[in-house]
Design a protein around this motif. Structure first.
Motif, PDB file in Angstrom:
ATOM      1  N   ASP A  30       1.042  -1.246  -0.519  1.00 59.57           N
ATOM      2  CA  ASP A  30      -0.023   0.273  -0.295  1.00 59.57           C
ATOM      3  C   ASP A  30       0.836   1.392  -0.133  1.00 59.57           C
ATOM      4  O   ASP A  30       1.584   1.274   0.757  1.00 59.57           O
ATOM      5  N   CYS A  31       0.748   2.135  -1.045  1.00 59.11           N
ATOM      6  CA  CYS A  31       1.430   3.309  -1.036  1.00 59.11           C
ATOM      7  C   CYS A  31       3.020   2.939  -0.965  1.00 59.11           C
ATOM      8  O   CYS A  31       4.030   3.498  -0.453  1.00 59.11           O
ATOM      9  N   VAL A  32       3.055   2.156  -2.315  1.00 57.28           N
ATOM     10  CA  VAL A  32       4.246   1.657  -1.984  1.00 57.28           C
ATOM     11  C   VAL A  32       4.769   1.829  -3.389  1.00 57.28           C
ATOM     12  O   VAL A  32       3.895   1.945  -4.557  1.00 57.28           O
ATOM     13  N   HIS A  33       6.640   2.495  -3.719  1.00 60.36           N
ATOM     14  CA  HIS A  33       7.206   2.894  -5.088  1.00 60.36           C
ATOM     15  C   HIS A  33       8.497   1.509  -4.984  1.00 60.36           C
ATOM     16  O   HIS A  33       9.466   2.030  -4.627  1.00 60.36           O
ATOM     17  N   VAL A  34       8.058   1.140  -6.422  1.00 62.14           N
ATOM     18  CA  VAL A  34       8.865   0.006  -6.449  1.00 62.14           C
ATOM     19  C   VAL A  34       9.896   0.394  -7.931  1.00 62.14           C
ATOM     20  O   VAL A  34       8.876   1.015  -9.195  1.00 62.14           O
ATOM     21  N   ASP A  35      10.604   1.135  -7.843  1.00 70.91           N
ATOM     22  CA  ASP A  35      11.467   1.713  -8.476  1.00 70.91           C
ATOM     23  C   ASP A  35      12.422   1.282  -9.608  1.00 70.91           C
ATOM     24  O   ASP A  35      13.676   0.815  -8.202  1.00 70.91           O
ATOM     25  N   GLY A  36      12.646   0.661 -10.401  1.00 73.81           N
ATOM     26  CA  GLY A  36      14.031  -0.132 -10.624  1.00 73.81           C
ATOM     27  C   GLY A  36      13.942  -1.624 -10.164  1.00 73.81           C
ATOM     28  O   GLY A  36      12.727  -2.079  -9.640  1.00 73.81           O
ATOM     29  N   GLY A  37      14.854  -2.437 -10.709  1.00 74.22           N
ATOM     30  CA  GLY A  37      15.333  -3.500 -10.757  1.00 74.22           C
ATOM     31  C   GLY A  37      14.295  -4.705 -11.403  1.00 74.22           C
ATOM     32  O   GLY A  37      13.646  -4.350 -11.985  1.00 74.22           O
ATOM     33  N   SER A  38      15.226  -5.802 -11.194  1.00 75.30           N
ATOM     34  CA  SER A  38      14.749  -7.005 -12.915  1.00 75.30           C
ATOM     35  C   SER A  38      14.022  -8.129 -11.618  1.00 75.30           C
ATOM     36  O   SER A  38      15.068  -8.806 -10.896  1.00 75.30           O
ATOM     37  N   TYR A  39      13.472  -8.806 -12.102  1.00 76.86           N
ATOM     38  CA  TYR A  39      12.633  -9.941 -11.293  1.00 76.86           C
ATOM     39  C   TYR A  39      12.375 -10.935 -12.264  1.00 76.86           C
ATOM     40  O   TYR A  39      11.551 -11.369 -12.953  1.00 76.86           O
ATOM     41  N   LEU A  54       5.351   1.837 -10.675  1.00 77.42           N
ATOM     42  CA  LEU A  54       6.112   0.832 -10.336  1.00 77.42           C
ATOM     43  C   LEU A  54       6.618   1.484 -11.340  1.00 77.42           C
ATOM     44  O   LEU A  54       6.186   2.114 -12.943  1.00 77.42           O
ATOM     45  N   THR A  55       8.160   1.880 -11.789  1.00 73.39           N
ATOM     46  CA  THR A  55       9.040   2.311 -12.500  1.00 73.39           C
ATOM     47  C   THR A  55      10.014   1.682 -12.421  1.00 73.39           C
ATOM     48  O   THR A  55      11.205   1.259 -11.965  1.00 73.39           O
ATOM     49  N   SER A  56      10.365   1.166 -14.244  1.00 75.38           N
ATOM     50  CA  SER A  56      11.828   0.575 -14.523  1.00 75.38           C
ATOM     51  C   SER A  56      11.672  -0.575 -13.912  1.00 75.38           C
ATOM     52  O   SER A  56      12.838  -0.603 -13.638  1.00 75.38           O
ATOM     53  N   THR A  57      10.645  -1.054 -13.908  1.00 72.02           N
ATOM     54  CA  THR A  57      11.104  -2.706 -13.507  1.00 72.02           C
ATOM     55  C   THR A  57      11.337  -3.403 -14.618  1.00 72.02           C
ATOM     56  O   THR A  57       9.526  -3.314 -14.912  1.00 72.02           O
ATOM     57  N   VAL A  72      -2.937   1.682  -9.491  1.00 71.19           N
ATOM     58  CA  VAL A  72      -1.459   1.876  -9.470  1.00 71.19           C
ATOM     59  C   VAL A  72      -0.912   2.691 -10.687  1.00 71.19           C
ATOM     60  O   VAL A  72      -1.856   2.561 -11.524  1.00 71.19           O
ATOM     61  N   TRP A  73      -0.076   3.402 -10.388  1.00 68.99           N
ATOM     62  CA  TRP A  73       0.968   4.007 -11.979  1.00 68.99           C
ATOM     63  C   TRP A  73       2.398   3.554 -12.515  1.00 68.99           C
ATOM     64  O   TRP A  73       2.572   2.762 -11.437  1.00 68.99           O
ATOM     65  N   MET A  74       2.087   2.748 -13.333  1.00 67.83           N
ATOM     66  CA  MET A  74       3.672   2.454 -14.266  1.00 67.83           C
ATOM     67  C   MET A  74       3.809   2.809 -15.082  1.00 67.83           C
ATOM     68  O   MET A  74       3.328   3.471 -16.076  1.00 67.83           O
ATOM     69  N   HIS A  75       5.344   2.932 -14.880  1.00 67.69           N
ATOM     70  CA  HIS A  75       5.994   3.800 -16.414  1.00 67.69           C
ATOM     71  C   HIS A  75       7.733   3.103 -16.790  1.00 67.69           C
ATOM     72  O   HIS A  75       8.078   2.524 -15.764  1.00 67.69           O
ATOM     73  N   THR A  76       7.550   3.019 -17.336  1.00 66.56           N
ATOM     74  CA  THR A  76       8.374   2.062 -18.134  1.00 66.56           C
ATOM     75  C   THR A  76       8.502   0.462 -17.609  1.00 66.56           C
ATOM     76  O   THR A  76       9.846   0.043 -17.469  1.00 66.56           O
ATOM     77  N   VAL A  77       7.744  -0.319 -17.454  1.00 63.06           N
ATOM     78  CA  VAL A  77       7.563  -1.255 -16.942  1.00 63.06           C
ATOM     79  C   VAL A  77       7.429  -2.506 -17.972  1.00 63.06           C
ATOM     80  O   VAL A  77       6.950  -2.080 -19.124  1.00 63.06           O
ATOM     81  N   ARG A  78       7.951  -3.712 -17.716  1.00 61.45           N
ATOM     82  CA  ARG A  78       8.489  -4.508 -18.002  1.00 61.45           C
ATOM     83  C   ARG A  78       7.919  -6.073 -17.898  1.00 61.45           C
ATOM     84  O   ARG A  78       8.582  -6.061 -17.093  1.00 61.45           O
ATOM     85  N   PHE A  79       6.903  -7.240 -18.782  1.00 64.03           N
ATOM     86  CA  PHE A  79       6.596  -7.871 -18.294  1.00 64.03           C
ATOM     87  C   PHE A  79       6.831  -8.812 -19.914  1.00 64.03           C
ATOM     88  O   PHE A  79       6.497  -8.975 -20.536  1.00 64.03           O
ATOM     89  N   ALA A  96       4.070   4.214 -21.862  1.00 65.34           N
ATOM     90  CA  ALA A  96       5.378   3.241 -22.109  1.00 65.34           C
ATOM     91  C   ALA A  96       6.021   2.298 -21.513  1.00 65.34           C
ATOM     92  O   ALA A  96       7.770   1.938 -21.644  1.00 65.34           O
ATOM     93  N   GLY A  97       5.067   1.135 -21.491  1.00 59.25           N
ATOM     94  CA  GLY A  97       5.508  -0.249 -20.444  1.00 59.25           C
ATOM     95  C   GLY A  97       5.382  -1.529 -22.080  1.00 59.25           C
ATOM     96  O   GLY A  97       4.506  -1.325 -23.519  1.00 59.25           O
ATOM     97  N   SER A  98       5.664  -2.263 -22.005  1.00 59.88           N
ATOM     98  CA  SER A  98       5.501  -3.304 -22.269  1.00 59.88           C
ATOM     99  C   SER A  98       5.686  -4.549 -22.240  1.00 59.88           C
ATOM    100  O   SER A  98       5.974  -4.930 -20.478  1.00 59.88           O
ATOM    101  N   LEU A  99       4.120  -5.519 -22.855  1.00 56.25           N
ATOM    102  CA  LEU A  99       3.566  -6.424 -22.498  1.00 56.25           C
ATOM    103  C   LEU A  99       3.970  -6.934 -23.406  1.00 56.25           C
ATOM    104  O   LEU A  99       3.849  -7.897 -24.985  1.00 56.25           O
TER     105      LEU A  99
END
Length: 217
Positions: A30-39, A54-57, A72-79, A96-99
């Protein structure tokens, strides 16, 4: 269409806090910013995001079945090749996401907007899409078979090899699509609005589907 929001424009921006550590199975965020990282091969179980960003994740492979994205707001997130079956998306914006190569069948998307995203080989079979907008997106090889689409639009977007067999549509607006390439399921366009030009482009496919022979003497 309004421009996508920035991170600072989110109503909950002042309350966002950086993710503490790594994502875990069945986290309730809740109210978390996930910035970067590769899972890679992340097993997210029923992870839940609420009023988060979620940004650049990057998520590659893995399973996030029954995950929930609420406001949720996602920017440059790739699945990439991620299992997102039976996920729930509500009041979510993807910029600007990629799925690519996703399994999303049976999912629920309600009041979701995709801005300048690329969707490639995404399985949306039997999904429910309500008040969903694809703005300036590329949808290539996206499968909507058996999906329920209500108040869905595609302004400025290009559809390539899209499939709609047995889809059910209500108030679907295809007129502003930049390109409308449908390879299967034109008989399921009942409930959609298309332009005169699009109708002329589809005439041969409509005739073929209805078994009409067009032959000039």
């Amino acid at each position: 269409m309004p421009a996508p929001r920035t991170l600072s424009e989110l109503p909950y921006a002042a309350h966002l806090r950086p993710l503490d550590g790594e994502l875990h199975v069945e986290d309730d965020l809740d109210c978390v910013h996930v910035d970067g990282g590769s899972y890679d091969a992340f097993d997210g179980g029923a992870v839940r995001f609420t009023e988060s960003a979620l940004t650049s994740t990057v998520f590659t492979g893995g399973r996030m079945r029954r995950a929930r994205f609420n406001d949720v707001w996602m920017h440059t997130v790739r699945f990439v090749a991620t299992d997102l079956v039976d996920t729930h998306w509500m009041d979510t914006e993807v910029v600007a996401g990629s799925l690519a190569g996703l399994e999303m069948f049976g999912s629920q998307l309600h009041r979701v907007t995709f801005h300048q995203c690329k969707l490639d080989s995404v399985n949306l079979r039997s999904t429910t899409l309500r008040d969903v907008t694809f703005v300036d997106c590329l949808l290539r090889d996206v499968d909507f078979a058996g999906a329920e689409l209500t108040r869905v639009s595609f302004p400025g977007s290009a559809l390539e090899d899209a499939r709609f067999p047995q889809a059910r549509m209500k108030d679907v607006d295809l007129r502003d699509a930049d390109r409308l390439g449908i390879s299967a399921g034109v008989e399921s366009l009942k409930g959609a609005t298309i332009s005169t030009g699009q109708l002329l482009d589809f005439a041969p496919l409509f005739a073929q589907t209805l078994g009409i022979v067009v032959r000039d003497r």
